[in-house]
Design an enzyme around this catalytic site. Sequence first.
Site, PDB file in Angstrom:
ATOM      1  N   MET A 190       0.843  -1.199   0.000  1.00  0.00           N
ATOM      2  CA  MET A 190       0.000   0.000   0.000  1.00  0.00           C
ATOM      3  C   MET A 190       0.882   1.254   0.000  1.00  0.00           C
ATOM      4  SD  MET A 190      -3.419  -0.937   2.049  1.00  0.00           S
ATOM      5  CE  MET A 190      -2.816  -0.757   3.695  1.00  0.00           C
TER       6      MET A 190
ATOM      7  N   GLY B  57      11.022  -2.780   5.748  1.00  0.00           N
ATOM      8  CA  GLY B  57      10.255  -4.033   5.810  1.00  0.00           C
ATOM      9  C   GLY B  57       9.776  -4.405   4.412  1.00  0.00           C
ATOM     10  N   HIS B  58       9.168  -3.449   3.713  1.00  0.00           N
ATOM     11  CA  HIS B  58       8.729  -3.693   2.333  1.00  0.00           C
ATOM     12  C   HIS B  58       9.925  -4.079   1.451  1.00  0.00           C
ATOM     13  CE1 HIS B  58       5.489  -0.636   3.492  1.00  0.00           C
ATOM     14  NE2 HIS B  58       4.774  -1.681   3.113  1.00  0.00           N
TER      15      HIS B  58
ATOM     16  N   GLN C 186     -10.414  -2.567   2.187  1.00  0.00           N
ATOM     17  CA  GLN C 186      -9.947  -3.289   3.374  1.00  0.00           C
ATOM     18  C   GLN C 186      -9.885  -2.401   4.617  1.00  0.00           C
ATOM     19  OE1 GLN C 186      -6.105  -4.193   1.422  1.00  0.00           O
ATOM     20  NE2 GLN C 186      -5.191  -3.851   3.431  1.00  0.00           N
TER      21      GLN C 186
ATOM     22  N   LYS D   1       4.783  -9.969   9.275  1.00  0.00           N
ATOM     23  CA  LYS D   1       4.322  -8.947  10.207  1.00  0.00           C
ATOM     24  C   LYS D   1       2.790  -9.017  10.257  1.00  0.00           C
ATOM     25  CE  LYS D   1       3.297  -4.367  10.968  1.00  0.00           C
ATOM     26  NZ  LYS D   1       2.404  -3.482  10.269  1.00  0.00           N
ATOM     27  N   ASP D   2       2.199  -9.224   9.077  1.00  0.00           N
ATOM     28  CA  ASP D   2       0.752  -9.427   8.985  1.00  0.00           C
ATOM     29  C   ASP D   2       0.531 -10.938   8.914  1.00  0.00           C
ATOM     30  OD1 ASP D   2      -0.352  -6.498   8.328  1.00  0.00           O
ATOM     31  OD2 ASP D   2       1.546  -6.811   7.300  1.00  0.00           O
TER      32      ASP D   2
ATOM     33  N   GLN E   6      -2.817 -12.350   7.777  1.00  0.00           N
ATOM     34  CA  GLN E   6      -3.016 -12.078   6.350  1.00  0.00           C
ATOM     35  C   GLN E   6      -2.262 -13.104   5.503  1.00  0.00           C
ATOM     36  OE1 GLN E   6      -2.908  -8.014   4.457  1.00  0.00           O
ATOM     37  NE2 GLN E   6      -0.836  -8.622   3.984  1.00  0.00           N
TER      38      GLN E   6
ATOM     39  N   MET F  91       8.362  -2.707  11.890  1.00  0.00           N
ATOM     40  CA  MET F  91       8.253  -1.569  10.958  1.00  0.00           C
ATOM     41  C   MET F  91       6.865  -1.497  10.343  1.00  0.00           C
ATOM     42  SD  MET F  91      11.822  -1.531   8.957  1.00  0.00           S
ATOM     43  CE  MET F  91      13.319  -1.104   9.826  1.00  0.00           C
TER      44      MET F  91
ATOM     45  N   SER G 147       4.147   1.419   7.960  1.00  0.00           N
ATOM     46  CA  SER G 147       3.929   2.735   7.333  1.00  0.00           C
ATOM     47  C   SER G 147       3.209   3.668   8.294  1.00  0.00           C
ATOM     48  CB  SER G 147       3.083   2.578   6.071  1.00  0.00           C
ATOM     49  OG  SER G 147       3.683   1.680   5.188  1.00  0.00           O
TER      50      SER G 147
HETATM   51  P1  AMP Z   1       1.402  -2.904   3.492  1.00  0.00           P
HETATM   52  O1  AMP Z   1       1.975  -1.861   2.591  1.00  0.00           O
HETATM   53  O2  AMP Z   1       1.388  -2.532   4.934  1.00  0.00           O
HETATM   54  O3  AMP Z   1       0.099  -3.458   2.983  1.00  0.00           O
HETATM   55  O4  AMP Z   1       2.405  -4.127   3.427  1.00  0.00           O
HETATM   56  C1  AMP Z   1       2.768  -4.729   2.202  1.00  0.00           C
HETATM   57  C2  AMP Z   1       3.517  -6.010   2.490  1.00  0.00           C
HETATM   58  O5  AMP Z   1       4.687  -5.710   3.256  1.00  0.00           O
HETATM   59  C3  AMP Z   1       2.706  -7.013   3.317  1.00  0.00           C
HETATM   60  O6  AMP Z   1       2.963  -8.320   2.855  1.00  0.00           O
HETATM   61  C4  AMP Z   1       3.243  -6.802   4.719  1.00  0.00           C
HETATM   62  O7  AMP Z   1       3.111  -7.941   5.536  1.00  0.00           O
HETATM   63  C5  AMP Z   1       4.698  -6.508   4.422  1.00  0.00           C
HETATM   64  N1  AMP Z   1       5.307  -5.776   5.549  1.00  0.00           N
HETATM   65  C6  AMP Z   1       4.922  -4.596   6.083  1.00  0.00           C
HETATM   66  N2  AMP Z   1       5.687  -4.279   7.144  1.00  0.00           N
HETATM   67  C7  AMP Z   1       6.583  -5.300   7.285  1.00  0.00           C
HETATM   68  C8  AMP Z   1       7.636  -5.581   8.212  1.00  0.00           C
HETATM   69  N3  AMP Z   1       7.931  -4.772   9.214  1.00  0.00           N
HETATM   70  N4  AMP Z   1       8.336  -6.731   8.056  1.00  0.00           N
HETATM   71  C9  AMP Z   1       8.035  -7.592   7.035  1.00  0.00           C
HETATM   72  N5  AMP Z   1       7.060  -7.378   6.138  1.00  0.00           N
HETATM   73  C10 AMP Z   1       6.339  -6.255   6.259  1.00  0.00           C
END
Ligand code: AMP
Length: 280
Positions: free
Chosen positions: A30, A36-37, A61, A149-150, A153, A184, A186
């Site tokens: 997103m 992390g990303h 979502q 982290k999720d 999901q 980590m 966003s």
């Molecule tokens: P998001 O942008 O938050 O939807 O996350 C996109 C992807 O990055 C998802 O698969 C998250 O699980 C992963 N993600 C976000 N933060 C982390 C983190 N700290 N460590 C590992 N993966 C992460």
Amino acid sequence: MKIFKTAQLQQQFAKSVKKNAQTIAFVPTMGFLHDGHLSLVKLARQKADVVVVSIFVNPKQFNNPNDLETYPVDLKADLQKLKQENVDAVFLPTAKNLYPKNYQTYVDVEELTKPLCGLTRPGHFKGVTTIVLKLLNIVQPDFAIFGKKDYQQFKVIERMCLDLNMPVKIIGAPLKRTPQGLAMSSRHVRLTAEHRQQAVCLYTALKGVSEKARQASLSLSALKKNFLKQLPQSESIKIDYVEFLDSQTLQPLRTYLPKKTLLAVACFFGEVRLIDNIVF
Ligand code: AMP
């Protein structure tokens, strides 16, 4: 780095990659990218010839309109980071392109979405599974990377792809933390300086309680109490859930710890809801 703004153009790209007998690894996000990303993008790079990243803040979502409105965006910085990681293509759709007028199809994974965020964020996972299925149909990857982290999901998507015979391998990537131990996210930019410091307690408590759980014969309710005691006492810090579950089935545990237990937490720091977990 190619940028595609419609599903149709991204699908054409998939066709041309496959014509060259190349493989695709995909990282859906997103945006407002952090390390992390980028750790997922690095993993994608190791898995396939072509790496595709999507950036789309999926309105379906978000169960809380304020969370959607305040979700951070910085497309310019995101594209720069992805370029540095040698990403081949970025999919940047609009909500209008993905959910045109008369849109009416949704996917639902029944059991794994019941506990944790499924309980406290009604409709969230239906939005997640629907967008991920759409993105997989558009990007047509051989591998798709999701962060642990999720954790819930990741398990839900893995199940959906198995159940629907999707021709993609779902890969779970390790949770990435700041040097202080904060998972980590966003959403960190929306934390006050004080909450940012205090939020480190989530990981300290997860670690402490998981160690205690393996050593002593404490009940799970005593362990939960022990967890809660480690959070700062403040009006602005509110626990959403803390739960012990079987890490495979996500069945909440009452008395017994199987070989692999998931300890998952969600907690509000002011308006900002953070999640974290540990598998032990
Ligand atoms: P998001 O942008 O938050 O939807 O996350 C996109 C992807 O990055 C998802 O698969 C998250 O699980 C992963 N993600 C976000 N933060 C982390 C983190 N700290 N460590 C590992 N993966 C992460």
